[in-house]
Design a protein around this motif. Structure first.
Motif, PDB file in Angstrom:
ATOM      1  N   ARG A 167       0.791  -1.373  -0.085  1.00 26.23           N
ATOM      2  CA  ARG A 167      -0.110   0.111   0.016  1.00 26.23           C
ATOM      3  C   ARG A 167       0.791   1.233  -0.045  1.00 26.23           C
ATOM      4  O   ARG A 167       0.694   2.125  -1.000  1.00 26.23           O
ATOM      5  CB  ARG A 167      -1.243  -0.007   1.255  1.00 26.23           C
ATOM      6  CG  ARG A 167      -1.702   1.140   1.183  1.00 26.23           C
ATOM      7  CD  ARG A 167      -2.670   1.202   2.451  1.00 26.23           C
ATOM      8  NE  ARG A 167      -3.966   2.018   2.375  1.00 26.23           N
ATOM      9  CZ  ARG A 167      -3.692   3.519   2.374  1.00 26.23           C
ATOM     10  NH1 ARG A 167      -2.635   4.149   2.745  1.00 26.23           N
ATOM     11  NH2 ARG A 167      -4.916   4.380   2.326  1.00 26.23           N
TER      12      ARG A 167
ATOM     13  N   MET B 295      -5.993  -1.454  -5.508  1.00 26.94           N
ATOM     14  CA  MET B 295      -6.187   0.089  -5.253  1.00 26.94           C
ATOM     15  C   MET B 295      -5.676   0.897  -6.327  1.00 26.94           C
ATOM     16  O   MET B 295      -5.005   0.438  -7.319  1.00 26.94           O
ATOM     17  CB  MET B 295      -5.136   0.777  -4.302  1.00 26.94           C
ATOM     18  CG  MET B 295      -3.647   0.357  -4.123  1.00 26.94           C
ATOM     19  SD  MET B 295      -2.443   0.678  -2.736  1.00 26.94           S
ATOM     20  CE  MET B 295      -3.224   2.292  -2.223  1.00 26.94           C
TER      21      MET B 295
ATOM     22  N   GLU C 164      -9.518   2.066  -2.883  1.00 23.69           N
ATOM     23  CA  GLU C 164      -8.959   0.891  -2.141  1.00 23.69           C
ATOM     24  C   GLU C 164     -10.133  -0.055  -1.842  1.00 23.69           C
ATOM     25  O   GLU C 164     -11.123   0.524  -1.161  1.00 23.69           O
ATOM     26  CB  GLU C 164      -8.298   1.474  -1.024  1.00 23.69           C
ATOM     27  CG  GLU C 164      -7.459   0.618  -0.385  1.00 23.69           C
ATOM     28  CD  GLU C 164      -6.587   1.258   0.767  1.00 23.69           C
ATOM     29  OE1 GLU C 164      -5.674   0.365   1.403  1.00 23.69           O
ATOM     30  OE2 GLU C 164      -6.853   2.464   1.038  1.00 23.69           O
TER      31      GLU C 164
END
Length: 270
Positions: free
Chosen positions: A175, A208, A219
């Motif tokens: 992420r 995402m 996301e």
């Protein structure tokens, strides 16, 4: 550009069932979809060294041919991963298929621990032109090396597609890195991860879309999910209005240009 993220669970070494899911998703894509992105090694899952020879197929093999037919019927583009056989070697490969055929075939250049002994590493970082936009692809562990995305950006990539098979406990790592890769190269970054479990691994999901300034546009959670979003490429120019990281950098990559198809380019590593 309307993009569909297909965060699905897969079955290792079950090509037929994985293919059925991919074909069904392509056929049922929402109206206006331009591009569907699937996870890493979507079609075969993760084979072991003992299994790879039995499941791997060439680019013109029956499984990708079936996906290609579905792509033409739906008039969309698809980024989908598979286990590729090429001249007796095996690669963790993602292809970008459009109605006109294979636009890009990217072979994972940085092998994760479970890839080693199963796949060979690729040696090229190519980009292609699709609908007037430069597109490059990476696979999972590749994004943990900033040089990979920078190599694509240095060839003009505006859209980075990442097919992913990231597992616990490393979800937060990817992420953060997706935001960094988008921001430091001022491009759109789309990552689609596998969901569910398999081979003793719990996959982290978290697919995402990140804008060129590093902001998260979309996301997903951990579970299987489908989500559609639109990419506004006017944000590319806005992100580069005051500075352009790629144009202003003073250190160059130690990579050599390689032969690439029409409308594309590539850098050769190793």
């Amino acid at each position: 550009m309307q993009v569909l993220l297909a965060q699905i669970a897969l079955s290792d070494n079950q090509t037929e069932s994985n293919l059925a899911r991919v074909l069904a998703q392509i056929a049922s894509a929402p109206a206006g979809t331009d591009l569907i992105v699937f996870p890493e090694t979507t079609l075969m899952g993760f084979p072991t060294a003992d299994e790879i020879a039995a499941v791997a197929e060439p680019l013109n093999g029956p499984t990708l041919q079936a996906v290609q037919q579905a792509v033409r019927a739906a008039n969309v583009a698809v980024a989908v991963g598979f286990a590729e056989e090429l001249d007796g070697r095996f690669y963790n490969t993602t292809v970008l298929l459009a109605p006109e055929g294979v636009l890009l075939a990217y072979r994972k250049t940085h092998l994760w621990a479970s890839d080693v002994g199963v796949f060979e590493p690729g040696s090229e970082l190519p980009v292609t032109t699709w609908r007037g936009r430069k597109v490059g692809m990476l696979i999972c562990f590749d994004i943990e090396f900033p040089e990979t995305a920078r190599a694509l950006a240095s060839q003009g990539a505006e859209l980075l597609l990442v097919t992913n098979g990231n597992m616990d406990p490393y979800g937060p790592v990817h992420r953060t890195l997706m935001q960094a890769r988008a921001m430091e190269n001022q491009l759109f970054a789309v990552m689609v991860n596998r969901s569910g479990s398999g081979g003793g691994l719990d996959f982290a999901g978290g697919s995402m879309v990140v804008k060129p300034g590093g902001e998260v546009q979309l996301e997903l959670g951990r579970d299987e999910a489908l989500a559609t979003t639109r990419l506004d490429f006017a944000l590319l120019d806005a992100s580069r209005r005051d500075y352009d990281y790629v144009a202003q950098r003073r250190l160059r990559l130690a990579a050599e240009p390689a032969q690439a198809g029409e409308g594309g380019s590539s850098l050769h590593i190793g």
